[in-house]
Structure formats: C-alpha cells, structure tokens
Motif scaffolding. Structure first.
Motif, PDB file in Angstrom:
ATOM      1  N   ALA A 193      -2.415  -7.600  -3.998  1.00 20.49           N
ATOM      2  CA  ALA A 193      -1.099  -7.520  -4.622  1.00 20.49           C
ATOM      3  C   ALA A 193      -0.901  -8.547  -5.728  1.00 20.49           C
ATOM      4  O   ALA A 193       0.152  -8.567  -6.374  1.00 20.49           O
ATOM      5  N   GLY A 194      -1.890  -9.420  -5.939  1.00 18.32           N
ATOM      6  CA  GLY A 194      -1.806 -10.385  -7.024  1.00 18.32           C
ATOM      7  C   GLY A 194      -1.359 -11.764  -6.620  1.00 18.32           C
ATOM      8  O   GLY A 194      -1.143 -12.628  -7.488  1.00 18.32           O
ATOM      9  N   ALA A 195      -1.233 -12.023  -5.323  1.00 20.83           N
ATOM     10  CA  ALA A 195      -0.796 -13.342  -4.871  1.00 20.83           C
ATOM     11  C   ALA A 195      -1.981 -14.297  -4.758  1.00 20.83           C
ATOM     12  O   ALA A 195      -3.128 -13.876  -4.590  1.00 20.83           O
ATOM     13  N   TYR A 228       0.788  -1.218   0.000  1.00 18.07           N
ATOM     14  CA  TYR A 228       0.000   0.000   0.000  1.00 18.07           C
ATOM     15  C   TYR A 228       0.828   1.279   0.000  1.00 18.07           C
ATOM     16  O   TYR A 228       0.379   2.310  -0.498  1.00 18.07           O
ATOM     17  N   LEU A 229       2.029   1.230   0.566  1.00 15.93           N
ATOM     18  CA  LEU A 229       2.891   2.414   0.546  1.00 15.93           C
ATOM     19  C   LEU A 229       3.914   2.339  -0.583  1.00 15.93           C
ATOM     20  O   LEU A 229       4.241   3.358  -1.191  1.00 15.93           O
ATOM     21  N   GLY A 230       4.422   1.145  -0.860  1.00 16.59           N
ATOM     22  CA  GLY A 230       5.426   0.998  -1.906  1.00 16.59           C
ATOM     23  C   GLY A 230       4.881   0.619  -3.261  1.00 16.59           C
ATOM     24  O   GLY A 230       5.608   0.670  -4.259  1.00 16.59           O
ATOM     25  N   GLY A 231       3.602   0.209  -3.318  1.00 12.66           N
ATOM     26  CA  GLY A 231       2.992  -0.134  -4.603  1.00 12.66           C
ATOM     27  C   GLY A 231       3.523  -1.407  -5.234  1.00 12.66           C
ATOM     28  O   GLY A 231       3.410  -1.597  -6.449  1.00 12.66           O
ATOM     29  N   GLN A 232       4.077  -2.316  -4.427  1.00 11.87           N
ATOM     30  CA  GLN A 232       4.646  -3.541  -4.982  1.00 11.87           C
ATOM     31  C   GLN A 232       3.557  -4.545  -5.362  1.00 11.87           C
ATOM     32  O   GLN A 232       2.517  -4.621  -4.714  1.00 11.87           O
ATOM     33  N   GLU A 233       3.825  -5.302  -6.407  1.00 14.45           N
ATOM     34  CA  GLU A 233       3.004  -6.448  -6.755  1.00 14.45           C
ATOM     35  C   GLU A 233       3.728  -7.701  -6.284  1.00 14.45           C
ATOM     36  O   GLU A 233       4.938  -7.837  -6.471  1.00 14.45           O
ATOM     37  N   LEU A 234       2.997  -8.615  -5.675  1.00 13.29           N
ATOM     38  CA  LEU A 234       3.593  -9.820  -5.104  1.00 13.29           C
ATOM     39  C   LEU A 234       2.881 -11.039  -5.672  1.00 13.29           C
ATOM     40  O   LEU A 234       1.872 -11.494  -5.144  1.00 13.29           O
ATOM     41  N   ALA A 235       3.418 -11.549  -6.758  1.00 14.60           N
ATOM     42  CA  ALA A 235       2.812 -12.708  -7.398  1.00 14.60           C
ATOM     43  C   ALA A 235       3.299 -13.990  -6.734  1.00 14.60           C
ATOM     44  O   ALA A 235       4.299 -14.006  -6.014  1.00 14.60           O
ATOM     45  N   GLY A 236       2.567 -15.072  -6.980  1.00 12.11           N
ATOM     46  CA  GLY A 236       2.966 -16.384  -6.468  1.00 12.11           C
ATOM     47  C   GLY A 236       2.034 -16.880  -5.385  1.00 12.11           C
ATOM     48  O   GLY A 236       1.020 -16.248  -5.046  1.00 12.11           O
ATOM     49  N   ARG A 237       2.371 -18.032  -4.836  1.00 13.53           N
ATOM     50  CA  ARG A 237       1.578 -18.660  -3.789  1.00 13.53           C
ATOM     51  C   ARG A 237       2.000 -18.120  -2.429  1.00 13.53           C
ATOM     52  O   ARG A 237       3.190 -17.962  -2.151  1.00 13.53           O
ATOM     53  N   ALA A 238       1.014 -17.841  -1.578  1.00 13.94           N
ATOM     54  CA  ALA A 238       1.290 -17.255  -0.262  1.00 13.94           C
ATOM     55  C   ALA A 238       0.615 -18.087   0.819  1.00 13.94           C
ATOM     56  O   ALA A 238      -0.497 -18.588   0.649  1.00 13.94           O
ATOM     57  N   LEU A 239       1.321 -18.208   1.946  1.00 13.70           N
ATOM     58  CA  LEU A 239       0.787 -18.893   3.123  1.00 13.70           C
ATOM     59  C   LEU A 239       0.776 -17.894   4.268  1.00 13.70           C
ATOM     60  O   LEU A 239       1.775 -17.204   4.519  1.00 13.70           O
ATOM     61  N   VAL A 240      -0.356 -17.780   4.965  1.00 13.57           N
ATOM     62  CA  VAL A 240      -0.519 -16.841   6.077  1.00 13.57           C
ATOM     63  C   VAL A 240      -0.506 -17.624   7.377  1.00 13.57           C
ATOM     64  O   VAL A 240      -1.297 -18.557   7.555  1.00 13.57           O
ATOM     65  N   VAL A 241       0.379 -17.244   8.293  1.00 15.98           N
ATOM     66  CA  VAL A 241       0.476 -17.900   9.599  1.00 15.98           C
ATOM     67  C   VAL A 241      -0.331 -17.079  10.597  1.00 15.98           C
ATOM     68  O   VAL A 241       0.008 -15.939  10.898  1.00 15.98           O
ATOM     69  N   GLY A 242      -1.417 -17.660  11.108  1.00 10.58           N
ATOM     70  CA  GLY A 242      -2.321 -16.971  12.013  1.00 10.58           C
ATOM     71  C   GLY A 242      -3.730 -16.970  11.459  1.00 10.58           C
ATOM     72  O   GLY A 242      -3.936 -17.102  10.239  1.00 10.58           O
ATOM     73  N   ALA A 281      -4.236  -9.530   6.194  1.00  9.10           N
ATOM     74  CA  ALA A 281      -3.084  -9.906   5.369  1.00  9.10           C
ATOM     75  C   ALA A 281      -3.530 -10.668   4.128  1.00  9.10           C
ATOM     76  O   ALA A 281      -2.976 -10.477   3.033  1.00  9.10           O
ATOM     77  N   MET A 282      -4.536 -11.533   4.273  1.00  9.12           N
ATOM     78  CA  MET A 282      -5.060 -12.276   3.135  1.00  9.12           C
ATOM     79  C   MET A 282      -5.595 -11.332   2.064  1.00  9.12           C
ATOM     80  O   MET A 282      -5.316 -11.487   0.861  1.00  9.12           O
ATOM     81  N   VAL A 283      -6.363 -10.323   2.477  1.00 12.50           N
ATOM     82  CA  VAL A 283      -6.916  -9.357   1.533  1.00 12.50           C
ATOM     83  C   VAL A 283      -5.795  -8.573   0.849  1.00 12.50           C
ATOM     84  O   VAL A 283      -5.833  -8.308  -0.359  1.00 12.50           O
ATOM     85  N   THR A 284      -4.775  -8.185   1.628  1.00 11.94           N
ATOM     86  CA  THR A 284      -3.645  -7.440   1.058  1.00 11.94           C
ATOM     87  C   THR A 284      -2.909  -8.280   0.025  1.00 11.94           C
ATOM     88  O   THR A 284      -2.535  -7.781  -1.048  1.00 11.94           O
ATOM     89  N   LEU A 285      -2.683  -9.547   0.316  1.00 11.59           N
ATOM     90  CA  LEU A 285      -2.006 -10.429  -0.632  1.00 11.59           C
ATOM     91  C   LEU A 285      -2.817 -10.575  -1.916  1.00 11.59           C
ATOM     92  O   LEU A 285      -2.252 -10.541  -3.029  1.00 11.59           O
ATOM     93  N   ALA A 286      -4.125 -10.744  -1.779  1.00  8.59           N
ATOM     94  CA  ALA A 286      -4.973 -10.846  -2.970  1.00  8.59           C
ATOM     95  C   ALA A 286      -4.912  -9.556  -3.786  1.00  8.59           C
ATOM     96  O   ALA A 286      -4.856  -9.594  -5.020  1.00  8.59           O
TER      97      ALA A 286
END
Length: 441
Positions: A222-224, A193-207, A215-220
């Motif tokens: 960002a394209g993950a 949200y501050l750096g504007g990065q896109e984060l593709a790939g598979r993501a696992l959230v601990v918690g 965090a799940m919404v943020t990853l989605a």
C-alpha cells in the motif's frame, strides 16, 4: 473479551425491512454457517459423499472468507497440492462448492436458533435463541436474515464454521488517544486489497506471528514504510523464513520483549509509546499507522447461543475427534475450534467434519459404521493450548482412564503455533471410556 453482539448485526441487516413476512422456509440435510475455506470445503465434501442438500450461509457478500483479501501467495499447499494467491484460493472453493450443488446464501446472517429471530426477546448473553439449539424430530432450526427478508432453514445437521477474529486495540486495553489510523490486519487488508486504498507514511505492526508478517507485506504493497514488528514475546513465533524476508527484503526489524504502553494523537495518529519488558526503558515511536495483529479469539457467539459446551482452552466449542459438539447433529470446525490455523489446514478440517456429518446422517450417531471417523472426547492440558512455551524438543503423551495410549515427539513448540500429533493411537482408545488427554511429558 471482545465480542460483536449478534443482535446488533441483525438489527443493522434488518433495518428498513419492517412489514416483510418471513418466507415459508427451506429444508436441507446440512446447514453450514460460514463460507470461508472450512465451510466451502465441507460443502464440497458433503456433496461428494452424497450427504444430500447443503445450504451455506455467510454474512459477507462474497464467498471465500479471509483469503479474499489476502493477495499474497502461499494458499493451498496442504489441501490442493498447489500454491495460489488468497483471492485465487477463495475463488477455487467458491466455484467448487457452487459446482457441487451447494446452495450458497451470501449477505445472510444467522440471527437465531430454533426459529427465533432478532425481533424475539434476547435471552442468555443477549442473543436470540440463546436458550439453546434444540431439534424437533431430528431437525435443527435456524433463522436467516438478509436484504431479501427473513427466512428459516430446517436441517438434519449443522456445521459451525464461523472462524476467528483478531482482538482490536480496545480489547487489549491499550490506553491513550483514539485517533484514526489504528486498525487490525483484517481492516487493513480490506482497505488495501478490496478497497484499493493507498496508505502512505510510517507504520508500526503489533505482533510477530504469521499474520503480522502478512500485515507487513500488505502495508508495503500500500506504500507505507514499516518501522518494525513489536512483540511481547522473547522472539517471533512465525517461520524463520518470514523473519529473514522481513529483514533482508523490507529491512523491517522485530522488536521483541516490547509492548505498546500508549497511543498518542489528536485528530491524527502521532505515534505510540513502547516499553522494553527486560529493561523497563520507554521510548516514543512516531508513526502514521498502527496495526494490531493476531491474538485470535474464535467467533463463537452462535456456538454459545446454541448452548454448546465450550472448551476453556480453545475458547471455542468443545468437540470430539469427529468434530461433533455436545449437541447431537451439531458440528464445529476450522478456526472456530483452533484459532488460528492457515486456510489450508482449516479447509482440511472442513473435509474431516464433512465425513463426520455424513456418518451422522447415515446412522444417527457417527461412529461404528465405516468410513465414519472414530469419535473420542479430546482435551489438551496447558501449556499445549495458547502456550507461552518455546521448546525445541518436546515429548507428548496421550492418556485415557489412567492408560498411556501413545508417546510422540514434537520438534518444536512455539506460542501461537499448533502442536501436531498423529492419529495412529486412536485404535488403542476406548470409544466408551473417559476423555482422552494430551499432555507434555
């Protein structure tokens, strides 16, 4: 315990400033440390109450705290009676505090108490000024360090509103390799949200608490592709609507009673080894991103350096019902004293602290002069703090000096979630008596 040494941050800030003399300093009625929702809401309320001059210091370059990089909606329901996005909520309080006349100093770190600075020899715990925050003539002193140099502030009262932070992987002692791609929610949201990065790939959230779904919404965003939320609890500890939304809209499951045993990857993250706590079965889950969420700890270095009494349950400063600490004139509020509440609850805590501070400035001790809040030492017995208990109905009791002051019913207790109790019982308590204890019946 994962702590970030204050002296290290101070050294980073003061690099290249050798030879810069400290400025003559400023005098204020109140110094607030932290320009998040708690600190800014307190500044607005203090100015509204006519409590005098207010200085707010924050090491970030923008005011507003964590909501600045939480672009989803849902902020402000309790305190503003309307719903805003995180950045909109942060702007509201930053603008309100500035309009109220607070002196907001950004990019500014409190590097010592009582006029000590980072260049002075460290004391207890390696922090400057760790001998204790003391007052001279009813005034508290603090050293501020910024890119402009070193300054000092002398204030009649201090509010610590430094918030809390998530435990990263290192503090959770998760073994394995150390590839890039492993982060906390705070780092994730700053990147996206501050750096504007896109984060593709598979993501696992601990918690699987509130912030985990954020965090799940943020990853989605960002394209993950979020594979799952993993929790060692028997079920998630957030709102049911969040879990339903994760399942229906994003098709993200919650893997309960599951822990991360090992992180794998050389040069890049390959995945994580998970273990089922019920069956002992282990499996490897490939992923490109691993986000550790929640497991909050108060950002309490300054409180410890000030010599405040600490609450072993919250791991933040011990406070009474007016949010006053063990040092006269020093208050603490927000997620520093009850990690981790939502931003609007933290802001309401800032307002409450402001009323206690205004009463202190008015009569020197707070209680006894309306409309100052009643001040009582308050503790909560396990498992009410950082509980591992799930309960649908729970009876709470309030005790003081062998007297039961009140009985209440909580509709549900969950780990990582607050247990709320009304304040009507305070009229039955003896301000001069012993501590008030809240316990499960």
């Amino acid at each position: 315990m994962n702590t970030r040494p204050l002296t290290t941050r101070a050294a980073e800030v003061t690099a290249g400033q050798s030879g810069q003399p400290a400025s003559p300093g400023v005098t204020a009625d109140v110094l607030i440390v932290g320009a998040g929702p708690t600190g800014l809401a307190a500044a607005v309320e203090l100015r509204r109450l006519g409590a005098g001059s207010v200085v707010v210091a924050d090491r970030d370059d923008e005011a507003g705290g964590i909501p600045r990089h939480s672009a989803h909606t849902g902020f402000g329901a309790r305190d503003l009676r309307r719903v805003l996005t995180g950045p909109g909520y942060a702007r509201y309080y930053a603008d309100a505090a500035a309009a109220a006349g607070a002196d907001i100093r950004l990019g500014t770190t409190v590097t010592g108490w009582g006029g000590l600075s980072a260049s002075d020899p460290p004391r207890v715990g390696g922090l400057p000024g760790a001998g204790g925050l003391h007052s001279a003539g009813g005034q508290h002193g603090a050293t501020l360090t910024s890119s402009s140099g070193v300054d000092t502030v002398t204030a009649r009262a201090v509010l610590l509103a430094t918030g809390c932070r998530e435990r990263p992987r290192t503090a959770r002692v998760v073994p394995g390799d150390r590839p890039p791609g492993v982060m906390t929610t705070g780092e994730l949201q700053r990147r996206v949200y501050l750096g504007g990065q896109e984060l593709a790939g598979r993501a696992l959230v601990v918690g699987a608490e509130h912030v985990s779904f954020s965090a799940m919404v943020t990853l989605a965003h960002a394209g993950a592709e979020v594979v799952a939320l993993v929790t060692d609890r028997p079920r998630h500890t957030s709102y049911s609507a969040f879990a339903l939304g994760a399942s229906w809209r994003w098709h993200v499951p919650v893997w309960s009673s599951t822990v991360v045993r090992r992180v794998s990857g050389r040069g890049r993250l390959d995945g994580a080894e998970l273990a089922d706590l019920l069956t002992g079965e282990a499996r490897f889950v490939p992923c490109d991103l691993l986000v550790f969420t929640g497991d909050w700890i108060p950002d309490h270095e300054l409180a410890r350096a000030a010599g405040l009494d600490m609450d072993p349950g919250t791991r933040g400063p011990a406070v009474d019902t007016a949010l006053a600490t063990s040092v006269p004139g020093v208050f603490a509020a927000g997620n520093l004293v009850h990690a981790a509440e939502t931003a609007d609850v933290a802001a309401l805590g800032g307002r409450h602290a402001a009323r206690g501070i205004a009463a202190f400035l008015r009569d020197g001790h707070g209680p006894g002069s309306a409309p100052g809040p009643v001040r009582l030492p308050l503790t909560a017995e396990p498992p009410l703090l950082r509980s591992d208990v799930f309960a649908r109905l729970a009876r709470l009791e309030v005790w003081q000096d062998g007297r039961r002051l009140a009985t209440g019913v909580s509709l549900g207790i969950k780990p990582d979630r607050p247990v709320r109790l009304g304040a009507s019982w305070t009229s039955q308590a003896d301000p001069g008596g012993g501590p008030v204890t809240v316990r499960l019946a």
